[in-house]
Design a protein around this motif. Structure first.
Motif, PDB file in Angstrom:
ATOM      1  N   THR A 118       0.796  -1.205  -0.021  1.00  0.00           N
ATOM      2  CA  THR A 118       0.030   0.008   0.101  1.00  0.00           C
ATOM      3  C   THR A 118       0.912   1.367   0.103  1.00  0.00           C
ATOM      4  N   GLU A 119       1.807   1.155   0.521  1.00  0.00           N
ATOM      5  CA  GLU A 119       2.997   2.537   0.710  1.00  0.00           C
ATOM      6  C   GLU A 119       3.399   2.844  -0.552  1.00  0.00           C
ATOM      7  N   PRO A 120       3.916   2.225  -1.351  1.00  0.00           N
ATOM      8  CA  PRO A 120       4.482   2.768  -2.687  1.00  0.00           C
ATOM      9  C   PRO A 120       3.190   2.943  -3.466  1.00  0.00           C
ATOM     10  N   GLU A 148       7.059   9.882   3.538  1.00  0.00           N
ATOM     11  CA  GLU A 148       6.798   9.002   4.599  1.00  0.00           C
ATOM     12  C   GLU A 148       6.317   7.642   4.073  1.00  0.00           C
ATOM     13  N   GLU A 149       5.471   7.594   3.031  1.00  0.00           N
ATOM     14  CA  GLU A 149       4.974   6.405   2.609  1.00  0.00           C
ATOM     15  C   GLU A 149       6.038   5.805   1.963  1.00  0.00           C
ATOM     16  N   GLY A 150       7.101   6.274   1.340  1.00  0.00           N
ATOM     17  CA  GLY A 150       8.331   5.711   0.999  1.00  0.00           C
ATOM     18  C   GLY A 150       9.156   4.948   2.244  1.00  0.00           C
ATOM     19  N   ARG A 151       8.967   5.862   3.256  1.00  0.00           N
ATOM     20  CA  ARG A 151       9.840   5.268   4.470  1.00  0.00           C
ATOM     21  C   ARG A 151       8.930   3.898   4.934  1.00  0.00           C
ATOM     22  N   HIS A 152       7.723   4.006   4.846  1.00  0.00           N
ATOM     23  CA  HIS A 152       6.947   3.008   5.308  1.00  0.00           C
ATOM     24  C   HIS A 152       7.299   1.780   4.618  1.00  0.00           C
ATOM     25  N   LEU A 153       7.610   1.935   3.350  1.00  0.00           N
ATOM     26  CA  LEU A 153       8.117   0.816   2.696  1.00  0.00           C
ATOM     27  C   LEU A 153       9.333   0.463   2.746  1.00  0.00           C
ATOM     28  N   GLU A 238       3.871   8.910  12.266  1.00  0.00           N
ATOM     29  CA  GLU A 238       4.146   9.551  10.863  1.00  0.00           C
ATOM     30  C   GLU A 238       2.581   9.533  10.615  1.00  0.00           C
ATOM     31  N   GLU A 239       1.873   8.417  10.601  1.00  0.00           N
ATOM     32  CA  GLU A 239       0.408   8.491   9.775  1.00  0.00           C
ATOM     33  C   GLU A 239      -0.262   9.514  10.445  1.00  0.00           C
ATOM     34  N   ALA A 240      -0.023   9.786  11.675  1.00  0.00           N
ATOM     35  CA  ALA A 240      -1.152  10.972  12.174  1.00  0.00           C
ATOM     36  C   ALA A 240      -1.233  11.930  11.232  1.00  0.00           C
TER      37      ALA A 240
HETATM   38 FE   LIG Z   1       1.971   4.436   5.323  1.00  0.00          FE
END
Ligand SMILES: [Fe+2]
Ligand SMILES: [Fe+2]
Length: 465
Positions: A118-120, A148-153, A238-240
């Motif tokens: 889901t992140e990328p 940050e979505e990149g970091r979650h990946l 981070e998601e917040a």
């Molecule tokens: Fe995320």
């Protein structure tokens, strides 16, 4: 914290040469993906971004101008608890798993890959939005969410590389190969294949779809597999911000619309009519509900029994962490009618988590309705019934009206333009999307934010163009 390693991390990566080498091999592939699929047209610009520099509650975020490809993506886990225990399920009270238990290996890998995908995907969905941003403030927030979505990946890829050997590395490679909306190699979950090509979509996505992420991550933050729990705990901080962007973004659109309603016809005045906002809410809320999985699910029971995926706030909110003797009253469709049936609680945990999510979404609706009331409008926004427009689970394959009444497919098809964005609605919204790049200026269809970021004013030059 080894912030200045090639891969910033707090997992002592330099002590595990094999893992470090494997991740350093993945890094250039990640950067290629970012350049190909990340925000288009802004890669060389200075963006005022926060970067994680520590996981402590104080000062984990550092703000400065960064070019996105130079963002310090890294691997950050919350500190380990001494003596961590499995918090629920059949192994409740036993020591937490520090390695992947063999019998749960496939389940765990599937959970991590599905989350990781889901992140990328969301970065891909949002990659054109910079070209139509309503302000520099919003442009910066978009890019913050994207990096940050990149970091979650990275967070999920670390787990795959560190704990799943060869198949983990293969899965990590495939995370960079699937593409949102590509029929030949789509992303795993449907909400992440839907186009997110205007800012109303973006705000609804970050409000509703990132909020699904919050609940999935919260359930995984309870996991008995400790590296996963600690990873997800930090991702939640981070998601917040992502949900803040969606919640306040939609609130600002609602405010502007209510202001224009006082002046005359919203469309003629270049705003977004309330009924179109409602349809976007209906669309993204219903797709996001699907992300929780089937109402009655043997997977949810297995994941809970294994101590892999808990309930929302499992430790704080519940006293019975076994959940073996309880039932849950589930709504189902049987013989063309909506009925209820008792099912074992463990099989209903997707629905339990979905229920927590719906309550949280309702708070957002209450905030927007307060904005409407404050501007003197009598109209109100609402959440569609959770049975409406579902593609996964008990209600998929049936058709319901916006209030959750079972209706025929013909009736649904006749009336869906009342409930879901039509091509014409989407074209109208996209006709309003013109970029506003001047500091302190804002597009006509949205109100400015109540405050800037980290004490900076709205007029601050959040992105240097
Ligand atoms: Fe995320
Ligand atoms: Fe997010």
């Amino acid at each position: 914290m080894n912030l200045y390693d090639r891969i910033p991390n707090n997992v002592n990566l330099s002590e595990d040469k094999k893992l470090q080498r494997a991740l350093e091999k993945w890094l250039p592939n990640y950067l290629d993906w970012w350049r190909e699929m990340g925000p288009e047209g802004f890669q060389e610009k200075d963006v005022w971004l926060r970067t994680a520099v520590d996981v402590g509650s104080e000062g984990w975020a550092h703000f400065d101008y960064v070019k996105m490809p130079e963002y310090r993506w890294g691997i950050f886990l919350e500190p380990a608890l001494p003596d961590a225990k499995v918090g629920f399920g059949d192994n409740y009270g036993r020591p937490a798993y520090q390695e992947v238990p063999g019998e749960f290996r496939n389940s765990l890998r599937r959970i991590i890959v599905t989350q990781g995908d889901t992140e990328p995907a969301s970065v891909e969905q949002q990659r054109q939005l910079g070209k139509t941003c309503p302000s520099l403030y919003d442009l910066r927030n978009l890019f913050q969410v994207n990096v940050e979505e990149g970091r979650h990946l990275w967070a999920m890829v670390y787990l795959l590389h560190a704990y799943f050997g060869r198949d983990g590395r293969d899965e990590a490679d495939e995370l960079l190969e699937r593409r949102s909306g590509n029929p030949d190699k789509p992303r795993i979950l449907e909400a992440f294949n839907q186009p997110c090509d205007d800012w109303l979509n973006f705000f609804a996505f970050t409000m509703f779809t990132d909020r699904d992420g919050k609940y999935q991550l919260s359930a995984l933050a309870e996991s008995g597999f400790e590296p996963l729990a600690r990873t997800c705990q930090f991702m939640l901080t981070e998601e917040a911000h992502h949900m803040f962007v969606g919640d306040t973004g939609l609130g600002r659109v609602v405010r502007r619309t209510a202001q224009l309603m006082k002046e005359g016809d919203v469309r003629e005045l270049g705003g977004i009519p309330l009924d179109i906002i409602q349809k976007y809410i209906n669309f993204w809320f219903s797709y996001s509900l699907d992300l929780f999985g089937g109402e009655i699910s043997s997977n949810s029971a297995d994941f809970f029994a294994a101590g892999l995926k808990g309930r929302y706030k499992e430790r704080d909110q519940y006293t019975d962490h076994l959940a073996v003797n309880e039932n849950f009253t589930m709504t189902i469709v049987e013989e063309g009618q909506v009925k209820t049936r008792e099912v074992p609680l463990r099989n209903a945990l997707n629905e339990v988590l979905r229920g927590e999510y719906v309550k949280d979404c309702e708070k957002g609706l209450a905030r927007w309705n307060k904005v409407l009331a404050g501007e003197g409008a009598s109209e109100r926004l609402f959440l569609p019934h959770p049975r409406f427009h579902r593609h996964v689970g008990e209600f998929a394959g049936h058709t319901f009206d916006i209030k959750g009444n079972l209706i025929s497919r013909e009736e649904f098809e006749q009336r869906q333009a009342e409930w879901l964005p039509t091509m014409e609605d989407r074209e109208y919204v996209s006709s309003l999307m013109h970029p506003v790049y001047e500091p302190g200026k804002i597009a006509n269809w949205i109100a400015p934010p109540a405050a800037g970021i980290k004490g900076k004013p709205f007029e601050f030059e959040y992105v240097k163009l």
